[in-house]
Design a protein around this motif. Structure first.
Motif, short mmCIF file in Angstrom:
data_model
loop_
_atom_site.label_atom_id
_atom_site.label_comp_id
_atom_site.label_asym_id
_atom_site.label_seq_id
_atom_site.Cartn_x
_atom_site.Cartn_y
_atom_site.Cartn_z
N LEU A 51 0.85 -1.18 0.00
CA LEU A 51 0.00 0.00 0.00
C LEU A 51 0.89 1.23 0.00
CD1 LEU A 51 -2.87 1.26 0.29
CD2 LEU A 51 -2.47 1.25 2.77
N PHE A 52 0.67 2.10 -0.99
CA PHE A 52 1.43 3.35 -1.08
C PHE A 52 0.51 4.49 -0.64
CE2 PHE A 52 3.42 0.43 -4.03
CZ PHE A 52 4.77 0.62 -3.78
N ILE A 53 1.00 5.27 0.33
CA ILE A 53 0.21 6.35 0.91
C ILE A 53 0.85 7.68 0.54
CG2 ILE A 53 -0.72 7.36 3.02
CD1 ILE A 53 -0.38 4.60 4.32
N ILE A 54 0.07 8.55 -0.09
CA ILE A 54 0.54 9.89 -0.44
C ILE A 54 -0.31 10.89 0.31
CG2 ILE A 54 0.95 11.53 -2.31
CD1 ILE A 54 1.11 9.12 -4.22
N ASN A 55 0.24 11.43 1.37
CA ASN A 55 -0.48 12.39 2.20
C ASN A 55 -0.06 13.82 1.93
OD1 ASN A 55 -2.20 10.65 3.52
ND2 ASN A 55 -0.88 10.37 5.31
N TYR A 56 1.24 14.07 1.89
CA TYR A 56 1.76 15.42 1.71
C TYR A 56 2.01 15.68 0.23
CZ TYR A 56 2.37 15.89 6.74
OH TYR A 56 2.16 15.98 8.09
N THR A 57 1.03 16.25 -0.42
CA THR A 57 1.14 16.50 -1.86
C THR A 57 2.04 17.70 -2.12
OG1 THR A 57 -0.90 17.80 -1.76
CG2 THR A 57 -1.10 15.48 -2.38
N LEU A 58 2.74 17.66 -3.25
CA LEU A 58 3.86 18.56 -3.47
C LEU A 58 3.46 20.02 -3.69
CD1 LEU A 58 6.92 18.69 -3.75
CD2 LEU A 58 6.68 18.15 -6.18
N ILE A 59 2.38 20.27 -4.41
CA ILE A 59 2.06 21.64 -4.83
C ILE A 59 1.90 22.60 -3.64
CG2 ILE A 59 0.29 23.07 -5.92
CD1 ILE A 59 0.00 20.96 -8.07
#
Length: 381
Positions: free
Chosen positions: A191-199
């Motif tokens: 499971l890959f979790i992306i919480n802190y998005t770059l923009i």
């Protein structure tokens, strides 16, 4: 406790106040991480149907930590880069970004999961900071006034991108998730979790970098008041700034919670304003204050990465030991993709918020001893 004016060079006063603020917010982040591992598992403090005011604001006050880290990191990078060439800054930033991303993937992810198979991989605060510094390495070549304008426009306008959503596991979906769309991406047993998005997070970092030369006490107060006021204006209008607008609830108390429930993942415009605004105001008023209590917090804030990592290790390890002592299997505290599914072995695990706060105080004391020893070691080198 009587306050004293911090003597010394202005740069030393500024550095002390920044470390003080980071230290205060680190202890609050430690509280939230204690809640995460010891309160009832998978409890969502933002769920208005089940949350309480204490639980909600226990989570809410932790929101100030990440924006402060990104903004102050930008100011630190500006100060560090002043006596270096653009090329030197470029390569040093790339190296720093690489180190932070490696720490995120190898160390921080393990400390959060204790899973030697790395079945859960997250892009959290350290990795997002690394990616943001990587991007800043290229954008630091443009004039700072344009970088400042770009940062402000992104922080105000990135809400317009909320309507763009991609599904599936294509490369374009993954790229957009890293840039703006917070997402959980299952891939087989992982499971890959992306919480802190770059923009939005890069814009906070670049804002700190672009205004490093304008860093003044009066500026902090005025900007803090403006940003905080903008939050209340946007939130009151309720048509722009967050893809989840607030709504009137069955009680006045829950309506207040709904009003302050700005979205962190991905960071909304409302979230940025309500976190950066008060942070600037506090940074204005604590500048130049020094006493035994502030020294206590500076011990944490002067070594923030060490404090963050060692606190995660201590909290997670204690939770695992607690399970074993209570007769339960410690292995269920090895966080895997199944740990995020309601009904798993952790669904009935947890303690009241009173116990959580007591454990937090113990952790803060133990961490203070560790950080003081580590800081003393660094000063002797």
């Amino acid at each position: 406790m009587k306050n004293q004016t911090l003597s010394g060079k202005p740069a030393d006063v500024e550095q002390y106040s920044k470390a003080l603020l980071l230290g205060i917010l680190l202890t609050i982040a430690i509280l939230d991480h204690t809640r995460l591992f010891f309160h009832y598992w998978n409890t969502n403090p933002g769920n208005l149907e089940s949350t309480t005011s204490v639980l909600f604001f226990t989570r809410f006050i932790s929101h100030f930590f990440a924006p402060t880290v990104f903004f102050l990191s930008g100011t630190y990078l500006f100060k560090w880069s002043k006596d270096k060439s653009r090329q030197q800054v470029f390569y040093k930033m790339l190296m720093l970004a690489f180190i932070l991303i490696c720490i995120e993937l190898v160390i921080n992810n393990f400390l959060w999961t204790f899973d030697l198979q790395y079945r859960t991989i997250g892009l959290f605060i350290i990795g997002a900071l690394g990616l943001s510094i990587f991007l800043l390495a290229f954008l630091q070549f443009i004039p700072k006034k344009f970088l400042l304008l770009f940062s402000i426009l992104v922080l105000i306008g990135h809400h317009l991108l909320d309507g763009i959503t991609l599904t599936g596991q294509s490369s374009s979906t993954i790229l957009w998730s890293v840039l703006h769309q917070q997402k959980y991406i299952p891939a087989g047993e992982r499971l890959f979790i992306i919480n802190y998005t770059l923009i939005p997070w890069f814009a906070i970092l670049s804002l700190g970098y672009a205004i490093g030369h304008l860093y003044q006490r009066k500026w902090l107060l005025a900007t803090g008041i403006v940003l905080t006021s903008l939050f209340f204006i946007l939130r009151g209008i309720n048509i722009y700034g967050d893809f989840q607008p607030w709504a009137k609830q069955e009680t006045f108390e829950k309506t207040i919670l709904s009003f302050f429930s700005a979205t962190k993942y991905p960071a909304s415009t409302d979230f940025v304003f309500i976190t950066l605004g008060p942070m600037f105001i506090v940074l204005h008023y604590i500048k130049g204050i020094k006493n035994k209590l502030t020294d206590f917090f500076v011990t944490f804030g002067s070594t923030p990465l060490f404090t963050y990592l060692i606190s995660t290790l201590l909290i997670h390890l204690t939770a695992m030991i607690g399970l074993a002592l209570s007769g339960k299997s410690w292995s269920v505290m090895v966080i895997t993709p199944k740990s995020y599914i309601t009904g798993n072995a952790l669904s009935n695990y947890g303690y009241s918020l009173g116990i959580v706060y007591l454990l937090w105080l113990v952790f803060v004391f133990l961490l203070y001893m560790c950080c003081r020893f580590y800081r003393t070691y660094l000063l002797r080198k």
